[in-house]
Design a protein around this motif. Structure first.
Motif, PDB file in Angstrom:
ATOM      1  N   ASP A  39       1.436  -1.041  -0.134  1.00 18.51           N
ATOM      2  CA  ASP A  39       0.092  -0.345  -0.117  1.00 18.51           C
ATOM      3  C   ASP A  39       0.388   1.279  -0.118  1.00 18.51           C
ATOM      4  OD1 ASP A  39      -2.978   0.567   0.456  1.00 18.51           O
ATOM      5  OD2 ASP A  39      -1.497   2.178   1.677  1.00 18.51           O
TER       6      ASP A  39
ATOM      7  N   THR B 227      -3.153  -0.046  -3.692  1.00 16.25           N
ATOM      8  CA  THR B 227      -2.811  -0.833  -3.123  1.00 16.25           C
ATOM      9  C   THR B 227      -3.184  -2.614  -3.748  1.00 16.25           C
ATOM     10  OG1 THR B 227      -4.639  -0.322  -0.738  1.00 16.25           O
ATOM     11  CG2 THR B 227      -4.101  -2.672  -1.057  1.00 16.25           C
ATOM     12  N   LYS B 228      -2.575  -3.158  -3.420  1.00 15.39           N
ATOM     13  CA  LYS B 228      -1.972  -4.663  -4.148  1.00 15.39           C
ATOM     14  C   LYS B 228      -1.850  -5.362  -3.248  1.00 15.39           C
ATOM     15  CE  LYS B 228       0.746  -7.384  -7.319  1.00 15.39           C
ATOM     16  NZ  LYS B 228       1.653  -7.809  -7.900  1.00 15.39           N
TER      17      LYS B 228
ATOM     18  N   ASN C 188      -5.317  -8.948  -6.001  1.00 17.15           N
ATOM     19  CA  ASN C 188      -6.310  -7.599  -6.923  1.00 17.15           C
ATOM     20  C   ASN C 188      -5.796  -6.407  -6.417  1.00 17.15           C
ATOM     21  OD1 ASN C 188      -9.237  -6.271  -7.133  1.00 17.15           O
ATOM     22  ND2 ASN C 188      -9.204  -6.414  -4.469  1.00 17.15           N
ATOM     23  N   TRP C 189      -5.614  -5.535  -6.941  1.00 15.87           N
ATOM     24  CA  TRP C 189      -5.217  -4.279  -7.403  1.00 15.87           C
ATOM     25  C   TRP C 189      -6.784  -3.205  -7.176  1.00 15.87           C
ATOM     26  CZ3 TRP C 189      -1.160  -1.891  -7.193  1.00 15.87           C
ATOM     27  CH2 TRP C 189       0.044  -2.422  -7.836  1.00 15.87           C
ATOM     28  N   GLY C 190      -5.763  -1.775  -6.275  1.00 15.58           N
ATOM     29  CA  GLY C 190      -7.314  -0.758  -5.927  1.00 15.58           C
ATOM     30  C   GLY C 190      -6.755   0.416  -6.089  1.00 15.58           C
TER      31      GLY C 190
ATOM     32  N   ARG D 119      -7.961   4.602  -4.820  1.00 11.90           N
ATOM     33  CA  ARG D 119      -8.633   5.552  -3.508  1.00 11.90           C
ATOM     34  C   ARG D 119      -8.540   6.671  -3.696  1.00 11.90           C
ATOM     35  NH1 ARG D 119      -5.119   2.823   0.150  1.00 11.90           N
ATOM     36  NH2 ARG D 119      -3.931   3.753   0.962  1.00 11.90           N
TER      37      ARG D 119
ATOM     38  N   GLU E 219     -13.145   4.543  -4.335  1.00 10.96           N
ATOM     39  CA  GLU E 219     -12.055   3.117  -4.444  1.00 10.96           C
ATOM     40  C   GLU E 219     -12.638   2.592  -5.533  1.00 10.96           C
ATOM     41  OE1 GLU E 219     -11.150   1.861   0.173  1.00 10.96           O
ATOM     42  OE2 GLU E 219     -13.397   2.116  -0.137  1.00 10.96           O
ATOM     43  N   ASP E 220     -11.953   2.158  -5.825  1.00  7.48           N
ATOM     44  CA  ASP E 220     -12.372   1.662  -7.125  1.00  7.48           C
ATOM     45  C   ASP E 220     -11.317  -0.292  -6.902  1.00  7.48           C
ATOM     46  OD1 ASP E 220     -13.093   0.622  -9.430  1.00  7.48           O
ATOM     47  OD2 ASP E 220     -11.980   1.063 -10.460  1.00  7.48           O
ATOM     48  N   GLU E 221     -11.655  -1.009  -7.052  1.00  5.62           N
ATOM     49  CA  GLU E 221     -11.069  -2.798  -7.624  1.00  5.62           C
ATOM     50  C   GLU E 221     -10.822  -3.386  -8.819  1.00  5.62           C
ATOM     51  OE1 GLU E 221     -11.649  -4.443  -3.651  1.00  5.62           O
ATOM     52  OE2 GLU E 221     -10.866  -3.379  -2.660  1.00  5.62           O
ATOM     53  N   GLU E 222     -10.149  -4.048  -8.759  1.00  2.00           N
ATOM     54  CA  GLU E 222     -10.058  -5.293 -10.095  1.00  2.00           C
ATOM     55  C   GLU E 222     -11.511  -5.918  -9.755  1.00  2.00           C
ATOM     56  OE1 GLU E 222      -6.573  -6.638 -11.310  1.00  2.00           O
ATOM     57  OE2 GLU E 222      -6.580  -6.782 -10.202  1.00  2.00           O
TER      58      GLU E 222
ATOM     59  N   THR F 266     -16.056  -4.824   0.529  1.00  2.00           N
ATOM     60  CA  THR F 266     -15.513  -5.343  -0.214  1.00  2.00           C
ATOM     61  C   THR F 266     -15.423  -7.029  -0.347  1.00  2.00           C
ATOM     62  OG1 THR F 266     -13.124  -5.432  -0.780  1.00  2.00           O
ATOM     63  CG2 THR F 266     -15.038  -3.718  -1.254  1.00  2.00           C
TER      64      THR F 266
END
Length: 728
Positions: A388, A410-411, A426-428, A430, A451-454, A487
């Protein structure tokens, strides 16, 4: 201690050679002192909004417990601390598996709280859990614990759905003299802890902590056999502060944990115990630059990795390793399940019927040996990691308005041949912000995070609005409304669960099989869990000067709340029966009250220096369509402790914590402790303390299903613990 830990410790200490001259700028953005207060003496906190705010201005209820109280109450673990937080439910599935959730709800997987160590998340996104014994710190490293008792996704993102626990560790300046601590007691408790630190220059300081914690867990299980739930963990953590210039500071944290948490059960055919061999490492760097008295920039990054080795021997019928049966399971799982149950499958396609016939013929060719128990070694080994990085900018625009904005990425990854058939990532990203605007007696807090994530179909917005009004110099009322989410974790979205046989494989009908026939694969596209929370609160802080130079402070916080939760994932991840859905809803409503009272001198009797009292109570009602959302629910919870300090360096503590029935069983604890410090020439001192814990009910039950409870039993209702602390 292994070579890797020793090497990193040497590398960490070698930073002394890079220490530079200079001091930190004295301005409004300087790090919070160890006890920070506003101009009226009210505590100031940073955790709830990322802004340094008086408790009168915070749009949430916050509990803060200091290191001195932790030491005087002789608390051993962080889960024990949380019993003294209003609304917090603390249970145990076993001695090393605490089940902790704010407002109870699902106790099977309590996955709706964010846990931070100095702002670094230790929430395991792969498993959606916090492994408390694996944290890289012990209670001796803690300076304070701040619990934001409100949904906090607007501040700390997804998985801060219901509350945030921020564990603030000791600053290097607080650990300058070596210290050695030992603790012994019932349940096989044997702890050793040491810490030391130094400030070799004005610009550099560090502290290092080493610990070994051992216990045997509960005494017996529900059939009266020895409960296999002990812990044997080693911890190392180091913290350093380097002033690069008058305006720039660098703070670093390194932590390691390794050891075994015993596990009693993994499958009903196991022939060895599936103990978990854990290794965890944590690294964090926090760079802060002050541009002016009104502008500060922070860049923070951390990396965590947890290696979990779990293997055991089990036995299964030889036929369950047929490659054709595994192929049939992938083609038509109902057909495979029918054959395993000894039934004739039907209703499928011609291809299904043909493959089923092949399986039946191969089983017949095995004869009676098809039912022979085959002993195999399987595992649930996994490596979970998180990286992060975050940038945070704080600016004071006017006397009435200030704000903090930032962005981060974040990964998260989980590597396991058993659980995800390789690797899941999962990548995200924010962006977030919180603004505070004050006008007269009003303070408005407006914050949000996007926030967004794969694994998400679209970005998630988590907003919060808080309005505080100072009705009197010592009292504030507040209203807050917020939306927060959790999530789905990697095991919910990327699960591909297989058991691979160790070694060359199991010979079946002349073929070498490497897999058990069954596979548990993620089926549904889950969406985030959601909570919309409404809170009305009253906060008060009264500071009174007494006669004879005495002083007393009274602090209290009352709140009523109404929380609506939807799209909850309540199912427990089981190999043979795990079909998670978003079909659960839950409505929580109730009230909480916390009170802290401190008095020194004044009307106290001459033989008593000071006294501290803490009390809390929570009333909770839940309305849900899923049994598991009640598995950690109690309508009434509460706690009370008092600490009395005497002139001759003695103290006595009294404590109670308890709850009404959780699925039919109450749990109460009574504690009494005492300690004395002996001072020696040269500045060293020795503290000896002891504590007795009394549990009226020696059976501690935890619900794992609607029909089955796990029982943890004590041999005796009373336990004794002794602690010695020597400071050089």
């Amino acid at each position: 201690m292994n070579v890797k830990i020793k090497g990193c410790m040497v590398m960490f200490l070698s930073l002394q050679g890079f220490a530079m001259s200079g001091t930190t700028a004295a301005n409004e953005f300087e790090d919070m002192e160890f006890d920070s207060f506003d101009e009226t003496g009210v505590p100031v906190l940073v955790t709830p909004t990322r802004l340094k705010q008086s408790k009168h201005d915070i749009p949430a209820s916050v509990t803060r417990i200091e290191a001195a109280e932790l030491q005087d109450l002789q608390i051993r673990t962080i889960p024990e601390v949380l019993r003294y937080v209003a609304g917090m439910a603390v249970g145990y599935a076993s001695g090393n598996q605490p089940r902790i959730n704010y407002h109870g709800t699902n106790g099977l997987i309590p996955r709706r709280m964010q846990i931070l160590i100095d702002g670094m998340s230790v929430y395991r996104a792969g498993y959606a859990e916090v492994t408390w014994p694996l944290l890289p710190i012990t209670i001796q490293d803690v300076w304070a614990i701040e619990v934001t008792r409100a949904p906090s996704s607007p501040t700390y993102g997804q998985n801060s759905m219901m509350a945030v626990i921020n564990i603030i560790t000791k600053d290097p300046a607080q650990v300058q003299e070596p210290q050695l601590i030992t603790r012994y007691g019932d349940q096989g408790t044997r702890d050793v802890y040491t810490q030391f630190g130094d400030s070799p220059s004005e610009s550099f300081s560090y502290r290092v902590s080493l610990a070994k914690e051992i216990d045997d867990g509960f005494d017996k299980n529900f059939v009266g056999e020895e409960r296999r739930d002990g812990t044997d963990m080693n911890h190392l953590n180091a913290k350093a502060k380097l002033n690069l210039s008058e305006a720039t500071d660098l703070n670093m944290f390194i932590g390691f944990s390794e050891g075994v948490t015993e596990l009693e059960y993994r499958d009903n055919q196991q022939t060895t115990f599936p103990d978990i061999d854990n290794t965890a490492q944590y690294y964090q760097a926090d760079l802060r630059h002050v541009f002016s008295a009104k502008h500060e920039l922070k860049v923070k990054s951390y990396f965590t990795q947890i290696d979990q080795d779990v293997s055991w021997t089990t036995s299964q019928p030889l036929a369950l390793f047929l490659p054709s049966l595994r192929e049939l399971h992938f083609q038509n799982s109902d057909y495979a399940a029918a054959i395993v149950a000894g039934q004739m499958p039907s209703g499928g396609t011609a291809q299904d019927d043909a493959l089923a016939m092949t399986v039946l013929q191969e089983i017949a060719s095995l004869g009676v040996s098809a039912f022979d128990q085959t002993y195999i070694e399987v595992n649930e080994d996994a490596v979970e990691s998180k990286f992060d990085i975050e940038v945070e900018d704080t600016y004071i625009l006017t006397d009435s308005f200030r704000f903090v904005v930032g962005a981060g990425a974040t990964k998260q990854s989980l590597e396991s041949e058993t659980l995800v058939a390789g690797k899941a990532e999962n990548w995200g990203a924010r962006v977030f912000g919180n603004g505070e605007y004050r006008q007269g007696k009003f303070v408005l807090n407006l914050g949000a995070m996007i926030e967004d994530e794969e694994n998400l179909d679209s970005p998630e917005l988590s907003p919060r609005l808080g309005l505080n009004y100072r009705i009197a110099p010592s009292n504030t009322i507040r209203y807050a409304i917020s939306r927060s989410v959790r999530t789905p974790d990697l095991l919910e979205t990327d699960r591909d669960w297989n058991y691979e046989v160790a070694g060359p494989g199991v010979p079946v009908a002349g073929q070498m099989s490497k897999y058990f026939y069954y596979n548990a694969k993620a089926e549904n596209d889950l969406i985030p869990e959601e909570i919309v929370s409404n809170e009305i609160g009253l906060y008060g802080y009264h500071n009174v000067n007494l006669t004879r130079g005495g002083v007393s402070t009274l602090e209290y916080d009352l709140k009523v709340f109404y929380d609506e939760m939807k799209d909850l994932v309540s199912e427990k991840p089981l190999f043979f029966d795990y079909h998670p859905t978003n079909n659960t809803e839950n409505t929580l409503k109730g009230a909480e009250f916390e009170l802290d009272y401190f008095v020194r001198g004044g009307y106290l009797p001459y033989f008593l220096d000071s006294m501290k009292i803490h009390a809390n109570y929570a009333y909770l009602e839940t309305d849900t369509n899923n049994f598991y959302e009640r598995s950690l629910y109690a309508r009434h919870t509460g706690a009370l402790y008092s600490i009395f300090y005497f002139p001759n360096n003695m103290h006595v503590s009294l404590a109670y914590y308890g709850n009404s029935e959780v699925n039919g069983e109450p749990f109460d604890g009574y504690e009494i402790g005492a300690g004395k410090t002996f001072m020696f020439n040269g500045g060293s001192d020795l503290s000896i303390s002891g504590k007795i814990i009394y549990h009226p009910d020696e059976v501690n039950e935890f619900t794992v299903s609607e029909t089955f409870n796990v029982q943890n039993n004590y041999d005796d209702a009373t336990s004794l613990y002794l602690t010695a602390r020597y400071s050089f």
